[in-house]
Design a protein around this motif. Structure first.
Motif, PDB file in Angstrom:
ATOM      1  N   GLY A 143       0.812  -1.205   0.000  1.00 27.84           N
ATOM      2  CA  GLY A 143       0.000   0.000   0.000  1.00 27.84           C
ATOM      3  C   GLY A 143       0.847   1.257   0.000  1.00 27.84           C
ATOM      4  N   THR A 146       2.559   1.759  -3.496  1.00 24.65           N
ATOM      5  CA  THR A 146       1.651   2.259  -4.526  1.00 24.65           C
ATOM      6  C   THR A 146       1.316   3.725  -4.302  1.00 24.65           C
ATOM      7  N   LEU A 247       3.662  -9.143  -4.989  1.00 28.31           N
ATOM      8  CA  LEU A 247       2.337  -8.738  -5.429  1.00 28.31           C
ATOM      9  C   LEU A 247       1.681  -9.834  -6.261  1.00 28.31           C
ATOM     10  N   GLN A 249      -1.763  -9.348  -7.525  1.00 29.70           N
ATOM     11  CA  GLN A 249      -2.595  -8.647  -8.493  1.00 29.70           C
ATOM     12  C   GLN A 249      -2.048  -7.239  -8.687  1.00 29.70           C
ATOM     13  N   ARG A 251      -1.994  -3.230  -8.928  1.00 26.72           N
ATOM     14  CA  ARG A 251      -2.626  -2.121  -8.205  1.00 26.72           C
ATOM     15  C   ARG A 251      -2.552  -0.891  -9.095  1.00 26.72           C
ATOM     16  N   LYS A 253      -3.776   3.083  -9.979  1.00 27.93           N
ATOM     17  CA  LYS A 253      -4.293   4.353  -9.482  1.00 27.93           C
ATOM     18  C   LYS A 253      -4.336   5.355 -10.625  1.00 27.93           C
ATOM     19  N   SER A 315      -8.756   3.973  -7.368  1.00 23.56           N
ATOM     20  CA  SER A 315      -7.817   2.886  -7.078  1.00 23.56           C
ATOM     21  C   SER A 315      -8.496   1.548  -7.323  1.00 23.56           C
ATOM     22  N   HIS A 317      -7.666  -2.990  -7.538  1.00 23.90           N
ATOM     23  CA  HIS A 317      -6.854  -4.203  -7.520  1.00 23.90           C
ATOM     24  C   HIS A 317      -7.421  -5.141  -8.585  1.00 23.90           C
TER      25      HIS A 317
END
Length: 435
Positions: A143, A146, A247, A249, A251, A253, A315, A317
């Motif tokens: 988190g 990202t 990771l 998946q 991410r 934004k 955002s 996923h």
């Protein structure tokens, strides 16, 4: 329309020293929370001092000439209380929650630590290792990675908001006890501070206690904020991506620059727009992309507003192979809203959600203290009631106009964190295709 709840505190004061004091008695509470807010954070740091606000936050707990390292924690936790602190781009704050009866005995410890931090050299070196470890852990927090990728992409290296509040290992090594003390003297001053006390308190007695412990004059000259470069605006689509081995998946934004806290009416309208698009299962993007099509594992929308600028952010996923169609759908839904607007029922749902979120965030003395301190430090506590009133005043046409003004489908920022394995898989597929 039902009468709006009153959220403003019962008592606000400004002492002769410039210190702002907010008191909110909660007669049924057995605890009391003190939250001390300072108007300095990452945005006030020159690049060579990156991370100094956060490092100083750590050093405040290392005592003063009259307070041994760890004594603040022992004085509060020994009575069953809790204490902690946090640093952001626009603020630093220190808080404690204790039994209301223990407030007179514990507040002097907090005031001594915050106002007269000793910053002993040997403790600086010990705590430097703690902060370096915190930076290392953050580098493995998906988190955080990202979010930082988004901020770096949206603001760039020339703007403080594009730099990490934690600092970097290199910048941290250059912070000396002398610099920390100078920074503390320049910013930890009454005119830059707010003390909030909530819970089972007597307002008059508590005000006298706060004035006794925090009301003294500052020593030395105040520091002022350096001028900031203007918030950058993307010319076209500004895209940046990275990978991470842990990771599973992608991410994604997408973000658009918006307004600073000075444009308070627009700030409130953008909150409503974010709720319409991506807050709750029945919001447009959640309903379409997660509930109906199943293209995303999670999706949400938010309006990040800082003292010197803001970002409207979507955002998600999702699987890497779904990235092109999800981004295209997001832009299509934004254009659809800009053309057709929103319905009254959508707006009413967003109003209810934001009103209830605010009310639920003020249910305990500690939540109240944080809410008041945040508002007073960034925009003025009177804006808290204005927020509720403005939520009720917006029309569907005004929300549509905000979308048209700020959410350009041709100019926005993309920050993407992908699984590292996807790069290897893509390379393997390319090799097979070339044989």
């Amino acid at each position: 329309m039902s009468r709006l709840p009153r959220l403003l505190p019962a008592y606000t004061h400004r002492l002769n020293s410039g210190l702002r004091v907010i008191l909110h008695p909660v007669p049924i509470a057995d605890s009391a929370t003190v939250d001390v807010w300072v108007q300095t954070g990452g945005r006030n740091e020159p690049p060579q001092w990156l991370g100094i606000s956060h490092f100083l936050e750590h050093m405040v707990f290392k005592g003063s000439e009259r307070l041994a390292p760890g004594e603040l924690d022992r004085a509060i936790e020994g009575r069953g209380g809790i204490t902690n602190a946090a640093t952001g781009q626009d603020y630093t704050h220190y808080y404690m929650t204790v039994a209301a009866a223990d407030l007179p005995e514990t507040l002097p410890y907090l005031a001594e630590a915050v106002l007269r931090a000793g910053i002993p050299p040997e403790e600086v070196e010990r705590e430097r290792q703690v902060v370096l470890e915190e930076i290392r852990r953050a580098a493995d927090d998906l988190g955080y990675i990202t979010y930082q990728l988004l901020m770096e992409t949206a603001y760039g290296e020339e703007h403080p908001y594009g730099r990490p509040v934690l600092g970097t290992p290199a910048s941290l090594m250059g912070l000396t006890p002398e610099l920390l003390r100078a920074y503390h003297r320049g910013w930890y001053r009454p005119e830059y501070m707010t003390v909030v006390v909530t819970g089972g308190i007597d307002p008059e007695q508590t005000l006298a206690l706060v004035e006794k412990e925090f009301g003294g004059p500052a020593s030395g000259p105040a520091w002022t904020r350096p001028p900031l470069p203007p918030q950058p605006r993307p010319q076209g689509i500004l895209r940046r991506e990275s990978t991470h081995a842990r990771l599973e998946q992608a991410r994604l934004k997408l973000a658009w620059p918006t307004v600073s806290l000075d444009a308070w009416e627009e700030v409130c309208g953008l909150e409503l727009l974010a709720a319409v698009l991506g807050d709750g299962r029945t919001s447009r993007l959640v309903h379409l992309l997660r509930e109906q099509r199943g293209w995303v594992r999670a999706i949400g929308c938010s309006s990040l507003v800082l003292k010197e600028g803001g970002l409207f952010c979507i955002s998600a996923h999702l699987e890497v192979e779904d990235l092109p169609r999800v981004e295209a759908t997001l832009l299509h839904e934004i254009e659809k809203l800009q053309q057709d607007g929103i319905g009254q029922a959508e707006l009413e749902r967003a109003r209810r959600m934001l009103t209830h979120e605010l009310l639920f965030s003020a249910e305990s003395p500690s939540q109240l203290a944080s809410l008041y301190g945040y508002y007073e430090t960034l925009v003025g506590v009177e804006r808290l009631q204005e927020y509720l009133e403005l939520l009720q005043a917006f029309t569907p046409a005004q929300i549509r106009e905000l979308a048209q003004q700020y959410l350009s489908p041709e100019a926005y920022v993309v920050a993407l964190l992908k699984p590292a394995a996807s790069d290897a898989a893509a390379a393997s597929e390319l090799q097979l295709a070339c044989r």
